[in-house]
Design an enzyme around this catalytic site. Sequence first.
Site, mmCIF file in Angstrom:
data_model
loop_
_atom_site.group_PDB
_atom_site.id
_atom_site.type_symbol
_atom_site.label_atom_id
_atom_site.label_comp_id
_atom_site.label_asym_id
_atom_site.label_seq_id
_atom_site.Cartn_x
_atom_site.Cartn_y
_atom_site.Cartn_z
ATOM 1 N N ASP A 1 67.776 53.425 88.117
ATOM 2 C CA ASP A 1 67.032 52.197 87.863
ATOM 3 C C ASP A 1 65.651 52.530 87.301
ATOM 4 O O ASP A 1 64.878 53.246 87.933
ATOM 5 C CB ASP A 1 66.888 51.436 89.193
ATOM 6 C CG ASP A 1 67.142 49.963 89.048
ATOM 7 O OD1 ASP A 1 66.437 49.335 88.231
ATOM 8 O OD2 ASP A 1 68.020 49.440 89.745
ATOM 9 N N GLU B 1 68.350 44.401 82.430
ATOM 10 C CA GLU B 1 68.387 43.132 83.146
ATOM 11 C C GLU B 1 67.580 42.124 82.336
ATOM 12 O O GLU B 1 66.380 42.308 82.146
ATOM 13 C CB GLU B 1 67.786 43.307 84.544
ATOM 14 C CG GLU B 1 67.942 42.067 85.394
ATOM 15 C CD GLU B 1 67.052 42.063 86.632
ATOM 16 O OE1 GLU B 1 67.387 41.355 87.584
ATOM 17 O OE2 GLU B 1 66.012 42.738 86.637
ATOM 18 N N ASP C 1 65.178 47.493 84.821
ATOM 19 C CA ASP C 1 64.750 46.321 85.563
ATOM 20 C C ASP C 1 63.980 45.338 84.678
ATOM 21 O O ASP C 1 63.082 45.752 83.933
ATOM 22 C CB ASP C 1 63.835 46.817 86.698
ATOM 23 C CG ASP C 1 63.617 45.782 87.775
ATOM 24 O OD1 ASP C 1 64.607 45.358 88.373
ATOM 25 O OD2 ASP C 1 62.451 45.424 88.014
ATOM 26 N N HIS D 1 72.689 43.368 94.023
ATOM 27 C CA HIS D 1 71.823 43.379 95.209
ATOM 28 C C HIS D 1 70.873 42.184 95.242
ATOM 29 O O HIS D 1 70.076 42.063 96.159
ATOM 30 C CB HIS D 1 71.021 44.686 95.239
ATOM 31 C CG HIS D 1 70.042 44.754 94.114
ATOM 32 N ND1 HIS D 1 70.421 45.020 92.808
ATOM 33 C CD2 HIS D 1 68.697 44.545 94.072
ATOM 34 C CE1 HIS D 1 69.342 44.989 92.032
ATOM 35 N NE2 HIS D 1 68.282 44.703 92.769
ATOM 36 N N ASP D 2 70.929 41.328 94.238
ATOM 37 C CA ASP D 2 70.010 40.187 94.150
ATOM 38 C C ASP D 2 70.684 38.843 94.412
ATOM 39 O O ASP D 2 70.078 37.797 94.145
ATOM 40 C CB ASP D 2 69.382 40.124 92.749
ATOM 41 C CG ASP D 2 68.348 41.218 92.530
ATOM 42 O OD1 ASP D 2 67.726 41.651 93.514
ATOM 43 O OD2 ASP D 2 68.177 41.627 91.366
#
Length: 623
Positions: free
Chosen positions: A179, A335, A277, A406-407
Amino acid sequence: MKITRNTKIKDVLSTPSGHDIIARVLYAAGLDENLLKGILGNFTIGGIKRLTLGKIGDSFIDSLLEMLNSETETVPYDDCEIKKEWWKEAVFYEIYPRSFKDSNNDGIGDIPGIIEKLDYLKDLGVDALWIAPFYDSPNADNGYDIRDYKKVMEEFGTMKDIDKLFNEAHKRNIKVIIDLVMNHTSDEHEWFIKSKNNDPKYKDFYIWKKSENIPNNWTSLFSGPAWKYYDERKEWALHLFAEKQIDLNWENPEVRKNMQDVATFWLEKGADGFRIDVISFISKADGLPDGDETLGSLIAFTGIEHYFHGPHLDEYLNEFNDKVFNKYNAYTVGECPGNGVMMSKLITGDDRNELTQVFSFDHIDNPGHVRIFKYNFDIRKMIPELVRWQTQYSNHCWPTVFFDNHDNPRMVSKVVKDGPYLKEAAKMLATIQFTLKGTPYMYQGCEIGMPNTDFTSIDEFKDVESLNAYKEMLNRGFSKEKSFSNILWGSRDHARTPVNWSDDIYGGFSTHEPWIKTNQSYKEINVESQLSDKDSVLNYTKDLIHYRKAHKSLIYGSFRQLKANRNFFVYEREDDEKYLIIINLTDKTRKYPVKPQGELIKSNYTETSDKLRPYEANIYKIS
Ligand code: GLC
Ligand code: CA
């Protein structure tokens, strides 16, 4: 083309931003973009006010115009042959290290824990891992607030452990992407501390504003205003996320150089690429103007129209490729919240030199809803959005296919709510995920159909987003019950409870009490028991993955949706072989919407029937 109030909507649709923004506005209003192909396309931009029945005002139209005029590049993609690439065939699996596996029994997942499970992942059919942040961090946002990009978080292990993880994964032919969080750093990062204290070298590393009042009306994605005042400089610093995550100033070439250096460091160490990210947020509009409240709320948050695909995004990505990614042939997935299918073409087109793939999120929540406010989720409303990416993205680009990360709360729980059929629905989601065109991204725990967690009080939540949102709801006058039920519905913590490995205490994740509540389902739903159960979600998923690998028509074949009412998702995939997929999206037994054909090769029910049962998902091989 300069777009004005008098420009016809159908002419605006020819630019990527025009298309996506208008489609988004209609989508949020519950209307379909196909409407615009007919008479409505002759409406002017000014006329949108009438279309939305006056729900929007003049300032909205002004902001819309500004936005439409800010990115007018076009990508006139004709379809081409699909180029074969490893990442189009690969199955990716996201690991959230804190919750995956705890190797030293301190209650916190860690890197050696991941290494322990590589054989399991290999056996499942995983080809590539995305590891969420494992860098040194004060953990205001579980590692998405980085204090030192080149140091490993002590709780997770050492740099040696990371080297070993890369090695062990590569030995098994598993790639590892990590990430890259480059929109912001922790306020404890050395750069910020120096910047805050006016060190000339770092003075302009962040987005500082001198102003008597708060510089603009942008809201943080984690509640409250997006600005914090620092006495040291007598200035405001921008933070789009938590107060301890300060936005870097990408206009400063030194910032870009430092981030290129970070990426190079990890590629040299052996990372195969990056999940990047909120990459689409790095460039902010000149002058940081106020956001339009209506437009912001349609996309997500006030101000977002000024940075969700900022003026220099394409340029910064080109530069990053030239300086770093291309040299290592690195894979990248960005993302990109808010970017629709056409704007994403600008980011991922194979001639654009920007990113390999993107994650877009419009399918995750129903139109007009955001995660943290409870609503009655309806999976049927997701289908048009999925189809949009299947049919409009062009062969110059390649979608990602995912329902969980994970969000977000667990998709399977959003689908069945408190109802039965959890197992059938989990298999149904897997069926869709592994038979659509695009790269499947699994999330830990999905392969066993882990549901949401039964949090019973706000004290059990750990996530900064949930805790901030709860406070803000109370401030806005919501009752405690209502605020809690919103958080319970939408919290990211549902995805962050430890993976259920066995029916041992704490689900076999650790012998020590984990940092966050254990999922209540671990006695019935866990990896160990599912491995030996022929009919488990795990074995179903594994079979699907291996079938897909052996039958490339499910990867590269064309996609065609067949007509059926909204209770079903019916489609074909075809090149050398042809497949028909029939999905019942509801919890009711229903007549087949089309006649099944060919050989039934996979179903989430063991017996056949002349009706489609709740969430029944069948794959037929026609030829
Ligand atoms: C991304 C991450 C999320 C994080 C945020 C800020 O959305 O996926 O977990 O909180 O960025 O870094
Ligand atoms: Ca540990």
